[in-house]
Design a protein around this motif. Structure first.
Motif, PDB file in Angstrom:
ATOM      1  N   ASN A  79       0.817  -1.217   0.000  1.00 13.58           N
ATOM      2  CA  ASN A  79       0.000   0.000   0.000  1.00 13.58           C
ATOM      3  C   ASN A  79       0.850   1.265   0.000  1.00 13.58           C
ATOM      4  OD1 ASN A  79       0.266  -1.333   2.755  1.00 13.58           O
ATOM      5  ND2 ASN A  79      -0.209   0.767   3.371  1.00 13.58           N
ATOM      6  N   LEU A 209      -4.380  -4.249   4.723  1.00 16.47           N
ATOM      7  CA  LEU A 209      -4.958  -2.913   4.862  1.00 16.47           C
ATOM      8  C   LEU A 209      -5.499  -2.466   3.515  1.00 16.47           C
ATOM      9  CD1 LEU A 209      -5.514  -0.361   6.502  1.00 16.47           C
ATOM     10  CD2 LEU A 209      -3.205   0.428   5.897  1.00 16.47           C
ATOM     11  N   THR A 210      -6.809  -2.269   3.461  1.00 20.79           N
ATOM     12  CA  THR A 210      -7.486  -1.789   2.259  1.00 20.79           C
ATOM     13  C   THR A 210      -8.448  -0.686   2.693  1.00 20.79           C
ATOM     14  OG1 THR A 210      -9.361  -3.316   2.461  1.00 20.79           O
ATOM     15  CG2 THR A 210      -7.402  -4.143   1.300  1.00 20.79           C
ATOM     16  N   THR A 213     -10.880  -2.240   5.061  1.00 17.33           N
ATOM     17  CA  THR A 213     -10.438  -2.725   6.380  1.00 17.33           C
ATOM     18  C   THR A 213      -9.814  -1.630   7.233  1.00 17.33           C
ATOM     19  OG1 THR A 213      -8.260  -3.400   5.532  1.00 17.33           O
ATOM     20  CG2 THR A 213     -10.030  -5.055   5.496  1.00 17.33           C
ATOM     21  N   LYS A 214      -9.587  -0.455   6.683  1.00 21.21           N
ATOM     22  CA  LYS A 214      -9.041   0.624   7.508  1.00 21.21           C
ATOM     23  C   LYS A 214      -9.997   0.923   8.655  1.00 21.21           C
ATOM     24  CE  LYS A 214      -7.169   5.310   7.419  1.00 21.21           C
ATOM     25  NZ  LYS A 214      -6.834   6.504   6.597  1.00 21.21           N
ATOM     26  N   HIS A 215      -9.447   0.976   9.873  1.00 22.73           N
ATOM     27  CA  HIS A 215     -10.225   1.224  11.099  1.00 22.73           C
ATOM     28  C   HIS A 215     -11.330   0.174  11.273  1.00 22.73           C
ATOM     29  CE1 HIS A 215      -8.872   5.714  11.042  1.00 22.73           C
ATOM     30  NE2 HIS A 215      -7.885   4.875  11.338  1.00 22.73           N
ATOM     31  N   ARG A 236      -1.298  -4.574  10.133  1.00 29.59           N
ATOM     32  CA  ARG A 236      -1.088  -3.185   9.743  1.00 29.59           C
ATOM     33  C   ARG A 236      -1.743  -2.292  10.786  1.00 29.59           C
ATOM     34  NH1 ARG A 236       2.395  -4.829   7.121  1.00 29.59           N
ATOM     35  NH2 ARG A 236       2.853  -4.585   4.908  1.00 29.59           N
ATOM     36  N   ALA A 238      -3.163   0.643  10.815  1.00 33.11           N
ATOM     37  CA  ALA A 238      -4.404   1.365  10.547  1.00 33.11           C
ATOM     38  C   ALA A 238      -5.634   0.463  10.517  1.00 33.11           C
ATOM     39  CB  ALA A 238      -4.290   2.127   9.232  1.00 33.11           C
ATOM     40  N   LEU A 239      -5.466  -0.843  10.736  1.00 27.40           N
ATOM     41  CA  LEU A 239      -6.645  -1.701  10.902  1.00 27.40           C
ATOM     42  C   LEU A 239      -7.419  -1.310  12.155  1.00 27.40           C
ATOM     43  CD1 LEU A 239      -5.133  -5.205  10.049  1.00 27.40           C
ATOM     44  CD2 LEU A 239      -6.586  -3.801   8.583  1.00 27.40           C
ATOM     45  N   LYS A 241      -8.482   1.860  14.742  1.00 25.29           N
ATOM     46  CA  LYS A 241      -8.528   3.296  14.979  1.00 25.29           C
ATOM     47  C   LYS A 241      -7.917   3.536  16.355  1.00 25.29           C
ATOM     48  CE  LYS A 241     -11.465   7.379  14.684  1.00 25.29           C
ATOM     49  NZ  LYS A 241     -12.840   7.894  14.477  1.00 25.29           N
ATOM     50  N   ASP A 263      -0.124   3.172  14.061  1.00 27.81           N
ATOM     51  CA  ASP A 263      -0.489   4.142  13.026  1.00 27.81           C
ATOM     52  C   ASP A 263      -0.410   5.537  13.626  1.00 27.81           C
ATOM     53  OD1 ASP A 263      -1.426   5.272  10.661  1.00 27.81           O
ATOM     54  OD2 ASP A 263      -3.531   5.031  11.220  1.00 27.81           O
TER      55      ASP A 263
END
Length: 317
Positions: A79, A209-210, A213-215, A236, A238-239, A241, A263
């Protein structure tokens, strides 16, 4: 064929890796680290560009010369590379899946074992000259893992390796994937995300992480977890928050966390996570054992050999 490794120190930080397989295939120029401006200068006349978690944005890639035909990300996640720009330039991007499967799974299980025995809390007590665990009785939680529920979010190669070891420890496994899988082992079940969150004693993240899937783990989903449950992230940062996680930990809404990824990375030194006795923090070490890093170099050579022979492998673009 000319190759440039733009930030080799990220991988070979101890100067112990053997690059001979790579050097036998191509002329390799290495730089410890590279800024955006340096990247553009250093890729001139090169055919292959190697990066390790180095942000390579759109403007940088659009400035690449026509000679660059392949970007190799020296890792699994990609990413950090602007894929749309690479496609516009006709540059293939490949990665190295599977090189750290055992290492990352081993770290995730280490976290589970440590949390179950409150090892971090015990060491903090000793540093504070608090010897109650020795002179009175055990004053921290300590329990067996057998029959506890381990929730696995993402059952790719690493997730499956974690499942294998956890089953050997007698744990029950709840798995959430976008596409449910069937399992021959009755101790493994595919479940909805909500059921996994509410029923698990430990939750371990193993998904990419996409944008979707972020947060993935946020205030609402943390609120579904047991107050006695732990969340583990070796994937990752950022998975999760992070601000929501910190609030949940401070309020005692979950028992703790073990995070090999954050993150951003590295975290700000003022980050409250550093001061929490119910948190284990490691600096993204899951992929860093010597054996995993050497395996990565050898697999990287395999990617480049396949490219030279016109038989591309591990293409992600």
């Amino acid at each position: 064929m000319k190759t440039v490794f733009l930030n080799v120190a990220k991988l070979d930080f101890d100067n112990k890796l053997d690059f001979s397989q790579l050097a036998n295939l191509t002329t390799v120029t290495t730089y410890a680290a590279s800024s955006d401006q340096e990247i553009v200068a250093r890729v001139q006349d090169q055919n292959i560009v190697i990066t390790k978690e180095l942000p390579v944005g759109r403007e940088v890639i659009l400035a690449f010369p026509p000679s660059v035909k392949l970007i190799c990300e020296a890792g699994t996640g990609y990413n950090n590379i602007d894929m749309a720009a690479a496609r516009e330039k006709g540059i293939t991007v490949c990665n190295i899946p599977g090189y750290s499967t055992e290492a990352v799974a081993q770290l995730a299980i280490t976290f589970v074992l440590s949390l179950s025995a409150s090892l971090t809390k015990q060491q903090i007590m000793l540093k504070q000259k608090n010897y109650d665990n020795f002179t009175r009785h055990l004053v921290v939680p300590h329990y067996e893992l057998q029959d506890k529920n381990l929730g696995i979010i993402g059952s790719g190669t690493i997730g499956q390796q974690v499942i294998k070891v956890a089953r050997a420890l007698g744990m029950n496994i709840l798995v959430y994937n976008r596409t449910p899988k069937s399992w021959s082992d009755p101790g493994i079940q595919s479940v909805a995300l909500e059921e996994l969150l509410t029923q698990s004693d430990f939750i371990s993240l193993h998904c990419p992480l996409t944008p979707e899937t972020k947060h993935l783990i946020n205030q609402d989903r943390l609120s579904l977890m047991k107050p006695s449950a732990f969340v583990i992230n070796t994937s990752r940062g950022a998975l999760i928050k992070e601000t929501d996680l910190i609030a949940a930990l401070q309020a005692g809404k979950i028992a703790g966390a073990a995070l090999d990824v954050q993150d951003p990375e590295p975290p700000e030194l003022t980050n409250p996570l550093f001061d929490m006795d119910n948190v284990i923090l490691t600096p993204h070490i899951g992929w860093k054992p010597f054996e995993a890093r050497q395996r990565l170099i050898n697999l990287l050579a395999g990617n480049i050999q396949a490219f030279i022979e016109g038989k591309l492998i591990n293409v992600v673009s």
